[in-house]
Scaffold this active site. Structure first.
Site, PDB file in Angstrom:
ATOM      1  N   HIS A   1      -1.440  -5.605   1.484  1.00  0.00           N
ATOM      2  CA  HIS A   1      -2.686  -6.338   1.270  1.00  0.00           C
ATOM      3  C   HIS A   1      -2.359  -7.722   0.724  1.00  0.00           C
ATOM      4  O   HIS A   1      -1.428  -7.878  -0.074  1.00  0.00           O
ATOM      5  CB  HIS A   1      -3.570  -5.614   0.245  1.00  0.00           C
ATOM      6  CG  HIS A   1      -4.708  -6.464  -0.235  1.00  0.00           C
ATOM      7  ND1 HIS A   1      -5.903  -6.566   0.445  1.00  0.00           N
ATOM      8  CD2 HIS A   1      -4.801  -7.306  -1.303  1.00  0.00           C
ATOM      9  CE1 HIS A   1      -6.694  -7.410  -0.188  1.00  0.00           C
ATOM     10  NE2 HIS A   1      -6.057  -7.873  -1.253  1.00  0.00           N
TER      11      HIS A   1
ATOM     12  N   PHE B   1     -15.127   2.458   8.189  1.00  0.00           N
ATOM     13  CA  PHE B   1     -13.794   2.926   7.745  1.00  0.00           C
ATOM     14  C   PHE B   1     -13.616   2.848   6.229  1.00  0.00           C
ATOM     15  O   PHE B   1     -12.555   3.179   5.712  1.00  0.00           O
ATOM     16  CB  PHE B   1     -12.685   2.132   8.458  1.00  0.00           C
ATOM     17  CG  PHE B   1     -12.785   0.637   8.284  1.00  0.00           C
ATOM     18  CD1 PHE B   1     -12.290   0.011   7.142  1.00  0.00           C
ATOM     19  CD2 PHE B   1     -13.368  -0.156   9.271  1.00  0.00           C
ATOM     20  CE1 PHE B   1     -12.376  -1.356   6.982  1.00  0.00           C
ATOM     21  CE2 PHE B   1     -13.457  -1.530   9.119  1.00  0.00           C
ATOM     22  CZ  PHE B   1     -12.965  -2.138   7.974  1.00  0.00           C
TER      23      PHE B   1
ATOM     24  N   ARG C   1       3.544  -7.330   8.993  1.00  0.00           N
ATOM     25  CA  ARG C   1       2.892  -6.264   9.776  1.00  0.00           C
ATOM     26  C   ARG C   1       3.418  -6.225  11.213  1.00  0.00           C
ATOM     27  O   ARG C   1       3.557  -5.146  11.795  1.00  0.00           O
ATOM     28  CB  ARG C   1       1.373  -6.473   9.771  1.00  0.00           C
ATOM     29  CG  ARG C   1       0.715  -6.113   8.431  1.00  0.00           C
ATOM     30  CD  ARG C   1      -0.709  -6.603   8.372  1.00  0.00           C
ATOM     31  NE  ARG C   1      -1.435  -6.162   7.182  1.00  0.00           N
ATOM     32  CZ  ARG C   1      -2.583  -6.704   6.771  1.00  0.00           C
ATOM     33  NH1 ARG C   1      -3.117  -7.721   7.453  1.00  0.00           N
ATOM     34  NH2 ARG C   1      -3.190  -6.246   5.704  1.00  0.00           N
TER      35      ARG C   1
ATOM     36  N   ASN D   1      -1.288  -0.433   7.657  1.00  0.00           N
ATOM     37  CA  ASN D   1      -0.704  -1.771   7.852  1.00  0.00           C
ATOM     38  C   ASN D   1       0.068  -2.287   6.640  1.00  0.00           C
ATOM     39  O   ASN D   1       0.349  -3.474   6.496  1.00  0.00           O
ATOM     40  CB  ASN D   1      -1.762  -2.777   8.331  1.00  0.00           C
ATOM     41  CG  ASN D   1      -2.883  -2.994   7.330  1.00  0.00           C
ATOM     42  OD1 ASN D   1      -2.823  -2.485   6.221  1.00  0.00           O
ATOM     43  ND2 ASN D   1      -3.885  -3.759   7.726  1.00  0.00           N
TER      44      ASN D   1
ATOM     45  N   THR E   1      -4.530  -8.499  10.611  1.00  0.00           N
ATOM     46  CA  THR E   1      -4.937  -7.196  10.057  1.00  0.00           C
ATOM     47  C   THR E   1      -4.442  -6.031  10.922  1.00  0.00           C
ATOM     48  O   THR E   1      -3.907  -5.049  10.410  1.00  0.00           O
ATOM     49  CB  THR E   1      -6.481  -7.148   9.945  1.00  0.00           C
ATOM     50  OG1 THR E   1      -6.894  -8.228   9.114  1.00  0.00           O
ATOM     51  CG2 THR E   1      -6.953  -5.835   9.358  1.00  0.00           C
TER      52      THR E   1
ATOM     53  N   LYS F   1       0.842  -1.200   0.000  1.00  0.00           N
ATOM     54  CA  LYS F   1       0.000   0.000   0.000  1.00  0.00           C
ATOM     55  C   LYS F   1       0.883   1.259   0.000  1.00  0.00           C
ATOM     56  O   LYS F   1       2.112   1.176   0.229  1.00  0.00           O
ATOM     57  CB  LYS F   1      -0.909  -0.046   1.235  1.00  0.00           C
ATOM     58  CG  LYS F   1      -1.862  -1.251   1.257  1.00  0.00           C
ATOM     59  CD  LYS F   1      -2.752  -1.192   2.492  1.00  0.00           C
ATOM     60  CE  LYS F   1      -3.508  -2.476   2.733  1.00  0.00           C
ATOM     61  NZ  LYS F   1      -4.363  -2.406   3.944  1.00  0.00           N
TER      62      LYS F   1
HETATM   63  P1  DAT Z   1      -6.844  -7.542   5.681  1.00  0.00           P
HETATM   64  O1  DAT Z   1      -6.146  -6.387   5.014  1.00  0.00           O
HETATM   65  O2  DAT Z   1      -6.003  -8.150   6.749  1.00  0.00           O
HETATM   66  O3  DAT Z   1      -7.393  -8.541   4.701  1.00  0.00           O
HETATM   67  P2  DAT Z   1      -9.582  -6.634   5.981  1.00  0.00           P
HETATM   68  O4  DAT Z   1      -9.865  -7.198   4.648  1.00  0.00           O
HETATM   69  O5  DAT Z   1     -10.519  -6.994   7.105  1.00  0.00           O
HETATM   70  O6  DAT Z   1      -8.110  -6.947   6.475  1.00  0.00           O
HETATM   71  O7  DAT Z   1      -9.591  -5.033   5.896  1.00  0.00           O
HETATM   72  C1  DAT Z   1      -9.015  -4.380   4.784  1.00  0.00           C
HETATM   73  C2  DAT Z   1      -8.233  -3.197   5.299  1.00  0.00           C
HETATM   74  O8  DAT Z   1      -9.136  -2.302   5.933  1.00  0.00           O
HETATM   75  C3  DAT Z   1      -7.198  -3.516   6.369  1.00  0.00           C
HETATM   76  O9  DAT Z   1      -5.978  -3.937   5.825  1.00  0.00           O
HETATM   77  C4  DAT Z   1      -7.078  -2.215   7.069  1.00  0.00           C
HETATM   78  C5  DAT Z   1      -8.487  -1.661   7.008  1.00  0.00           C
HETATM   79  N1  DAT Z   1      -9.218  -1.986   8.263  1.00  0.00           N
HETATM   80  C6  DAT Z   1      -9.639  -3.181   8.665  1.00  0.00           C
HETATM   81  N2  DAT Z   1     -10.250  -3.105   9.847  1.00  0.00           N
HETATM   82  C7  DAT Z   1     -10.222  -1.804  10.197  1.00  0.00           C
HETATM   83  C8  DAT Z   1     -10.710  -1.051  11.299  1.00  0.00           C
HETATM   84  N3  DAT Z   1     -11.330  -1.635  12.309  1.00  0.00           N
HETATM   85  N4  DAT Z   1     -10.469   0.265  11.304  1.00  0.00           N
HETATM   86  C9  DAT Z   1      -9.844   0.875  10.297  1.00  0.00           C
HETATM   87  N5  DAT Z   1      -9.367   0.242   9.233  1.00  0.00           N
HETATM   88  C10 DAT Z   1      -9.567  -1.069   9.170  1.00  0.00           C
HETATM   89 MG    MG Z   2      -8.922  -8.473   3.306  1.00  0.00          MG
END
Ligand code: DAT
Ligand code: MG
Length: 245
Positions: A209, A151, A196, A206, A185, A103
């Site tokens: 992706h 978010f 991470r 973070n 995450t 990212k």
């Molecule tokens: P990942 O990236 O581990 O697959 P995800 O698909 O649940 O996680 O979420 C996509 C992205 O969204 C994640 O990398 C960061 C953001 N994100 C996830 N949960 C969040 C939260 N509670 N507050 C803010 N951003 C969040």
């Molecule tokens: Mg995801």
């Protein structure tokens, strides 16, 4: 290991040990077995006729001291061919692929080489890579399954705020294990040793992706890349990364 592979390896071993004993009779016996096996399983293995041809050439000299050596060389070639055949099988099976993106925060912090090297060192193969600044609409498509989360808007603004390094990595189990390399995450919950865990502190920054399953991997690869951007090739390291004993 398949039964035919076991038979091949046994035949190659017996040919080699017979050549070490330098007994023409033992050599011939072993050779006969190997040749028979080659014929037997020829149907399914493209590389075998070549191995067999090498073997027959060597067998002309089987009665002299050089003959033992000459017979052993084809046996070694034979075993190499078997390994190469396995690499070809691994390829033909079309290994799993996943979409990985660094990212904008990871790119801006100069973490590209650190992250790429973790996937590379593991043994995964890079099959596509490009640096792009996605539009907000594109980011919304990428994160469409999160559109109802509070978010979502900030996340899409962030993803489209700068260059993203989009990649496709290939390897056995790469989707699931890629997620392990990435870590949880929320970096606060990511284990040390993960990307991470080692390199990020908060969830909204973070840095990376990774697709979370076979369906999303397929969809995300199709969203970010044209089919012609995916490069299929045999890596030199493959026969050392995958193997059978
Ligand atoms: P990942 O990236 O581990 O697959 P995800 O698909 O649940 O996680 O979420 C996509 C992205 O969204 C994640 O990398 C960061 C953001 N994100 C996830 N949960 C969040 C939260 N509670 N507050 C803010 N951003 C969040
Ligand atoms: Mg995801």
């Amino acid at each position: 290991m398949s039964a035919s592979r076991k038979l091949f390896q046994a035949a190659a071993r017996s040919l080699l040990s017979a050549s070490q004993r330098s007994s023409p009779a033992a050599l011939l016996a072993a050779e006969g077995r190997t040749a028979a096996l080659a014929t037997l399983t020829n149907l399914g293995r493209k590389t075998l006729p070549t191995a067999y041809a090498y073997h027959k050439q060597g067998s002309h000299h089987a009665s002299s001291g050089w003959g033992a050596f000459a017979a052993a060389v084809p046996a070694a070639v034979y075993m190499l061919q078997d390994q190469e055949a396995h690499a070809a099988e691994v390829n033909a099976a079309e290994l799993e692929r996943t979409f990985i993106a660094i990212k904008p925060d990871g790119v801006q912090r100069g973490l590209i080489s650190e992250i790429v090297s973790r996937f590379e060192r593991k043994g995964y193969k890079l099959v596509a890579i490009k640096l792009i600044v996605p539009s907000k609409e594109f980011a919304q498509k990428h994160y469409h399954d999160l559109k109802d989360r509070p978010f979502f808007n900030g996340l899409c603004d962030f993803l489209s705020s700068g260059p993203v390094l989009a990649m496709v990595w290939e390897g056995e189990g790469v989707i699931k294990y890629g997620r392990k390399l990435i870590g949880a995450t929320d970096p606060q919950k990511s284990e040390p040793g993960t990307i991470r865990g080692d390199l990020a502190i908060v969830v909204v920054r973070n840095i990376i992706h990774g697709s979370d399953g076979p369906e999303t991997a397929k969809d995300e690869i199709a969203l970010w890349f044209e089919p012609k951007e995916l490069v299929s090739y045999t890596s030199n390291a493959e026969k050392w990364i995958y193997g059978v004993n």
